[in-house]
Write a protein that holds these residues in place. Structure first.
Motif, PDB file in Angstrom:
ATOM      1  N   UNK A 177       0.805  -1.212   0.000  1.00  0.00           N
ATOM      2  CA  UNK A 177       0.000   0.000   0.000  1.00  0.00           C
ATOM      3  C   UNK A 177       0.837   1.261   0.000  1.00  0.00           C
ATOM      4  N   UNK A 178       0.535   2.272  -0.881  1.00  0.00           N
ATOM      5  CA  UNK A 178       1.327   3.485  -0.868  1.00  0.00           C
ATOM      6  C   UNK A 178       1.091   4.594  -1.827  1.00  0.00           C
ATOM      7  N   UNK A 179       1.583   4.673  -3.127  1.00  0.00           N
ATOM      8  CA  UNK A 179       1.589   5.911  -3.877  1.00  0.00           C
ATOM      9  C   UNK A 179       1.702   5.755  -5.370  1.00  0.00           C
ATOM     10  N   UNK A 180       1.782   6.908  -6.124  1.00  0.00           N
ATOM     11  CA  UNK A 180       1.823   6.802  -7.566  1.00  0.00           C
ATOM     12  C   UNK A 180       2.745   7.804  -8.215  1.00  0.00           C
ATOM     13  N   UNK A 191      -2.159   9.272  -4.173  1.00  0.00           N
ATOM     14  CA  UNK A 191      -1.554   8.181  -3.433  1.00  0.00           C
ATOM     15  C   UNK A 191      -2.120   8.030  -2.024  1.00  0.00           C
ATOM     16  N   UNK A 192      -1.900   6.857  -1.473  1.00  0.00           N
ATOM     17  CA  UNK A 192      -2.350   6.581  -0.109  1.00  0.00           C
ATOM     18  C   UNK A 192      -1.230   6.865   0.883  1.00  0.00           C
ATOM     19  N   UNK A 193      -1.550   7.636   1.916  1.00  0.00           N
ATOM     20  CA  UNK A 193      -0.627   7.850   3.012  1.00  0.00           C
ATOM     21  C   UNK A 193      -1.077   7.073   4.231  1.00  0.00           C
ATOM     22  N   UNK A 194      -0.399   7.268   5.380  1.00  0.00           N
ATOM     23  CA  UNK A 194      -0.758   6.514   6.592  1.00  0.00           C
ATOM     24  C   UNK A 194      -2.217   6.674   6.999  1.00  0.00           C
ATOM     25  N   UNK A 220      -3.149  -5.656  -1.609  1.00  0.00           N
ATOM     26  CA  UNK A 220      -3.644  -5.154  -0.340  1.00  0.00           C
ATOM     27  C   UNK A 220      -4.644  -4.031  -0.507  1.00  0.00           C
ATOM     28  N   UNK A 221      -4.354  -2.895   0.095  1.00  0.00           N
ATOM     29  CA  UNK A 221      -5.253  -1.751   0.045  1.00  0.00           C
ATOM     30  C   UNK A 221      -5.025  -0.864  -1.175  1.00  0.00           C
ATOM     31  N   UNK A 222      -3.962  -1.120  -1.933  1.00  0.00           N
ATOM     32  CA  UNK A 222      -3.801  -0.454  -3.212  1.00  0.00           C
ATOM     33  C   UNK A 222      -2.680   0.553  -3.349  1.00  0.00           C
ATOM     34  N   UNK A 223      -1.808   0.657  -2.377  1.00  0.00           N
ATOM     35  CA  UNK A 223      -0.764   1.673  -2.441  1.00  0.00           C
ATOM     36  C   UNK A 223       0.137   1.531  -3.658  1.00  0.00           C
ATOM     37  N   UNK A 224       0.743   0.366  -3.801  1.00  0.00           N
ATOM     38  CA  UNK A 224       1.649   0.161  -4.929  1.00  0.00           C
ATOM     39  C   UNK A 224       0.871   0.116  -6.242  1.00  0.00           C
ATOM     40  N   UNK A 256      -9.201   2.454  -6.787  1.00  0.00           N
ATOM     41  CA  UNK A 256      -8.574   2.982  -8.001  1.00  0.00           C
ATOM     42  C   UNK A 256      -9.529   3.943  -8.716  1.00  0.00           C
ATOM     43  N   UNK A 257     -10.782   3.593  -8.782  1.00  0.00           N
ATOM     44  CA  UNK A 257     -11.760   4.474  -9.433  1.00  0.00           C
ATOM     45  C   UNK A 257     -11.852   5.821  -8.726  1.00  0.00           C
ATOM     46  N   UNK A 258     -11.681   5.800  -7.405  1.00  0.00           N
ATOM     47  CA  UNK A 258     -11.755   7.029  -6.623  1.00  0.00           C
ATOM     48  C   UNK A 258     -10.492   7.871  -6.744  1.00  0.00           C
ATOM     49  N   UNK A 259      -9.318   7.217  -6.714  1.00  0.00           N
ATOM     50  CA  UNK A 259      -8.066   7.950  -6.623  1.00  0.00           C
ATOM     51  C   UNK A 259      -7.317   8.057  -7.945  1.00  0.00           C
ATOM     52  N   UNK A 260      -7.719   7.285  -8.944  1.00  0.00           N
ATOM     53  CA  UNK A 260      -7.093   7.347 -10.274  1.00  0.00           C
ATOM     54  C   UNK A 260      -8.145   7.020 -11.329  1.00  0.00           C
TER      55      UNK A 260
END
Length: 289
Positions: free
Chosen positions: A3-6, A17-20, A70-74, A102-106
């Motif tokens: 889980x993390x970023x783009x 991207x996802x942070x803590x 996982x939650x989608x970070x990578x 992914x639909x929400x953040x990208x």
């Protein structure tokens, strides 16, 4: 798990991207508590996943296999950089949520994602069409078998960058003669040339693991001549008694110490050497005797 970023700058726009805080919020929403059984440690640092994507040296036309998204970070970090991502997730709750994340953040990249709800040790080429690279934060408990399985099942898989336990990365990248060299090193060498690609600090994970992590990069190469199943059986036999000279260690494999010595000499190998001194070409030559 991951889980993390783009990355930024793609024609269709970057991912958010996802942070803590986002990782914890998603986990709470789903009622997810990371489990040791599934080897779940979620990456929550955007810089770490950016670093992974950069180090993977991906091309825009690559199709990536990500095991344990996982939650989608990578996942969010990979989508802007490649043509597609096959995300293989064994946890049905996480697999069901990933497309919405992914639909929400990208949103402009959502069509690049395919989620495969399955055990990565049982997936085949038909479920991962066009796959050219493996990039993943692999669950600690299955890192080695997943890498070997996917290289065997996906002949078009040309390269990879995986995050594994640090000592596993050391073993996989080890060459003949080193203390870390063993069954995983020799079997990976059948498929690819591997190298360490840097450490990963414990603090970028939630929960914080009790072991250090590291990156392992590999590039596929042509295997030596021979039958892989036979060669791998020989490797297993040779390292089962790695402290013994091969004349003794391979007595069961060959039928007797004398037969083992004869085979070793026919392959141009000193019967008194040990398994850790043999490269994959040596194992292949011996298996063919």
């Amino acid at each position: 798990m991951t889980d993390g970023a783009a990355t930024h700058g793609a024609a269709t726009g970057p991912s958010r991207l996802l942070g803590p805080a986002e990782v914890r919020a998603l986990a709470d929403e789903l009622g997810v508590r990371p489990t040791k059984k599934l080897g779940q440690n979620f990456v929550h640092d955007p810089n770490t996943v950016r670093r992974i994507v950069k180090a993977a040296e991906l091309a825009p036309d690559d199709v990536v296999v990500e095991v344990g998204p996982g939650l989608g970070s990578l996942t969010l970090a990979l989508l802007p950089a490649v043509a597609g991502v096959h995300a293989v997730e064994i946890d049905p709750v996480l697999a069901a949520r990933l497309p919405a994340t992914v639909a929400d953040r990208a949103p402009t990249l959502a069509d690049r994602l395919t989620v495969v709800t399955a055990d990565a040790l049982r997936v085949g080429a038909e479920q991962l069409p066009g796959a050219t690279a493996l990039v993943a934060n692999l669950p600690y408990n299955v890192g080695v078998p997943v890498v070997l399985h996917l290289l065997a099942e996906l002949p078009a898989l040309r390269r990879g960058l995986v995050m594994v336990q640090s000592e596993v990365a050391e073993r996989l990248a080890a060459g003949p003669g080193s203390r870390a060299y063993g069954v995983p090193s020799a079997k990976l060498a059948w498929f690819a040339a591997a190298r360490r690609a840097g450490p990963v600090p414990r603090a970028v994970f939630w929960p914080v693991p009790g072991v250090d992590s590291g990156l392992l990069a590999f590039d596929r190469r042509d295997p030596p001549p021979g039958d892989r199943v036979a060669v791998f059986a020989l490797i297993d036999a040779a390292f089962a008694q790695r402290r013994k000279a091969l004349r003794s260690a391979l007595a069961g494999w060959a039928g007797s110490p004398a037969a083992a010595e004869e085979a070793l000499r026919a392959a141009g190998i000193d019967p008194m050497t040990r398994a850790e001194r043999l490269g994959i070409e040596d194992f292949a030559r011996l298996a063919a005797v």
